[in-house]
Scaffold this motif. Structure first.
Motif, PDB file in Angstrom:
ATOM      1  N   GLU A   1      32.681  41.492  44.559  1.00  0.00           N
ATOM      2  CA  GLU A   1      34.134  41.719  44.027  1.00  0.00           C
ATOM      3  C   GLU A   1      34.526  40.750  42.866  1.00  0.00           C
ATOM      4  N   LEU A   2      34.566  41.643  41.747  1.00  0.00           N
ATOM      5  CA  LEU A   2      35.114  40.663  40.492  1.00  0.00           C
ATOM      6  C   LEU A   2      36.525  40.651  40.343  1.00  0.00           C
ATOM      7  N   TYR A   3      36.884  39.444  39.866  1.00  0.00           N
ATOM      8  CA  TYR A   3      38.290  38.996  39.790  1.00  0.00           C
ATOM      9  C   TYR A   3      38.552  38.551  38.212  1.00  0.00           C
ATOM     10  N   VAL A   4      39.409  39.215  37.523  1.00  0.00           N
ATOM     11  CA  VAL A   4      39.400  38.886  36.179  1.00  0.00           C
ATOM     12  C   VAL A   4      41.117  38.846  36.029  1.00  0.00           C
ATOM     13  N   ASN A   5      41.642  37.803  35.339  1.00  0.00           N
ATOM     14  CA  ASN A   5      43.043  37.578  35.019  1.00  0.00           C
ATOM     15  C   ASN A   5      43.023  38.358  33.776  1.00  0.00           C
ATOM     16  N   GLU A   6      44.344  39.030  33.702  1.00  0.00           N
ATOM     17  CA  GLU A   6      44.783  39.782  32.302  1.00  0.00           C
ATOM     18  C   GLU A   6      44.814  38.905  31.410  1.00  0.00           C
ATOM     19  N   LEU A   7      44.927  37.669  31.346  1.00  0.00           N
ATOM     20  CA  LEU A   7      45.048  36.918  30.138  1.00  0.00           C
ATOM     21  C   LEU A   7      43.806  36.548  29.798  1.00  0.00           C
ATOM     22  N   SER A   8      42.626  36.698  30.651  1.00  0.00           N
ATOM     23  CA  SER A   8      41.376  36.111  30.253  1.00  0.00           C
ATOM     24  C   SER A   8      40.712  36.921  29.101  1.00  0.00           C
ATOM     25  N   GLU A   9      39.787  36.410  28.405  1.00  0.00           N
ATOM     26  CA  GLU A   9      39.141  37.112  27.382  1.00  0.00           C
ATOM     27  C   GLU A   9      37.912  38.032  28.025  1.00  0.00           C
ATOM     28  N   SER A  10      37.600  37.959  29.095  1.00  0.00           N
ATOM     29  CA  SER A  10      36.551  38.697  29.716  1.00  0.00           C
ATOM     30  C   SER A  10      37.102  40.042  30.318  1.00  0.00           C
ATOM     31  N   ASN A  11      36.208  40.935  29.970  1.00  0.00           N
ATOM     32  CA  ASN A  11      36.301  42.184  30.393  1.00  0.00           C
ATOM     33  C   ASN A  11      35.716  42.834  31.643  1.00  0.00           C
ATOM     34  N   VAL A  12      36.506  43.275  32.624  1.00  0.00           N
ATOM     35  CA  VAL A  12      35.751  43.226  33.979  1.00  0.00           C
ATOM     36  C   VAL A  12      34.578  44.465  33.990  1.00  0.00           C
ATOM     37  N   GLU A  13      34.876  45.235  33.137  1.00  0.00           N
ATOM     38  CA  GLU A  13      33.810  46.513  32.933  1.00  0.00           C
ATOM     39  C   GLU A  13      32.433  45.923  32.523  1.00  0.00           C
ATOM     40  N   SER A  14      32.597  44.944  31.421  1.00  0.00           N
ATOM     41  CA  SER A  14      31.540  44.062  30.953  1.00  0.00           C
ATOM     42  C   SER A  14      30.822  43.388  31.903  1.00  0.00           C
ATOM     43  N   LEU A  15      31.368  42.689  32.757  1.00  0.00           N
ATOM     44  CA  LEU A  15      30.933  41.678  34.017  1.00  0.00           C
ATOM     45  C   LEU A  15      30.420  42.621  34.767  1.00  0.00           C
ATOM     46  N   CYS A  16      30.653  43.738  35.095  1.00  0.00           N
ATOM     47  CA  CYS A  16      30.096  45.021  36.050  1.00  0.00           C
ATOM     48  C   CYS A  16      28.928  45.168  35.471  1.00  0.00           C
ATOM     49  N   ASP A  17      28.654  45.497  34.289  1.00  0.00           N
ATOM     50  CA  ASP A  17      27.513  45.969  33.456  1.00  0.00           C
ATOM     51  C   ASP A  17      26.704  44.632  33.397  1.00  0.00           C
ATOM     52  N   SER A  18      26.937  43.458  33.002  1.00  0.00           N
ATOM     53  CA  SER A  18      26.144  42.391  33.367  1.00  0.00           C
ATOM     54  C   SER A  18      25.411  42.112  34.707  1.00  0.00           C
ATOM     55  N   LEU A  19      26.264  42.070  35.671  1.00  0.00           N
ATOM     56  CA  LEU A  19      25.695  42.059  37.061  1.00  0.00           C
ATOM     57  C   LEU A  19      24.576  43.355  37.335  1.00  0.00           C
ATOM     58  N   ARG A  20      24.960  44.407  36.946  1.00  0.00           N
ATOM     59  CA  ARG A  20      24.195  45.563  37.151  1.00  0.00           C
ATOM     60  C   ARG A  20      22.787  45.452  36.377  1.00  0.00           C
ATOM     61  N   VAL A  21      22.848  44.917  35.137  1.00  0.00           N
ATOM     62  CA  VAL A  21      21.620  44.743  34.574  1.00  0.00           C
ATOM     63  C   VAL A  21      20.953  43.710  34.981  1.00  0.00           C
ATOM     64  N   GLY A  22      21.459  42.289  35.308  1.00  0.00           N
ATOM     65  CA  GLY A  22      20.966  41.474  35.527  1.00  0.00           C
ATOM     66  C   GLY A  22      20.392  41.441  37.051  1.00  0.00           C
ATOM     67  N   LEU A  23      20.744  42.320  37.982  1.00  0.00           N
ATOM     68  CA  LEU A  23      20.297  42.333  39.342  1.00  0.00           C
ATOM     69  C   LEU A  23      19.421  43.640  39.711  1.00  0.00           C
TER      70      LEU A  23
END
Length: 117
Positions: free
Chosen positions: A54-76
């Motif tokens: 489960e990925l948690y991202v604050n709306e004020l964060s510079e991170s994009n939750v979809e790109s984090l999902c992609d990073s995990l999918r590519v890495g794992l």
């Protein structure tokens, strides 16, 4: 075997992003992930383990939750590990793109399946 699997899995996942097992510390900064539980079933030789991140991202964060999902999918996806004590193979299973917003944070769920031998 499962403890060793979790140790090796967490080492790999944390090279991609901060992920915790069961619960994140209260002082964790965004973005972060949590593996809330494991679903383990027996195979002829070894185990099959289904787990969500489960990925948690604050709306004020510079991170994009979809790109984090992609990073995990590519890495794992198709990741293999083997040493003298354990071996496992991980595959991407699914991704839940529904949005749960609570106190300016968003959550996404990525599911993987591991075969442990």
């Amino acid at each position: 075997m499962i403890d060793t699997f979790l140790d090796k899995l967490m080492l790999k996942i944390n090279t991609i992003m901060n992920v915790y097992y069961e619960k994140a510390p209260s002082n964790t900064s965004y973005p972060y992930g949590v593996i809330p539980d494991l679903s383990i079933s027996s195979l002829d030789y070894g185990y099959q383990c289904l787990f969500d991140i489960e990925l948690y991202v604050n709306e004020l964060s510079e991170s994009n939750v979809e790109s984090l999902c992609d990073s995990l999918r590519v890495g794992l996806d198709e990741y293999n590990y083997k040493d003298e004590n354990i071996g496992f193979h991980i595959n991407f299973e699914s991704q839940y793109l529904g949005k749960m917003t609570e106190q300016d944070s968003s959550m996404r769920r990525v599911t993987f399946i591991a075969r442990i031998f």
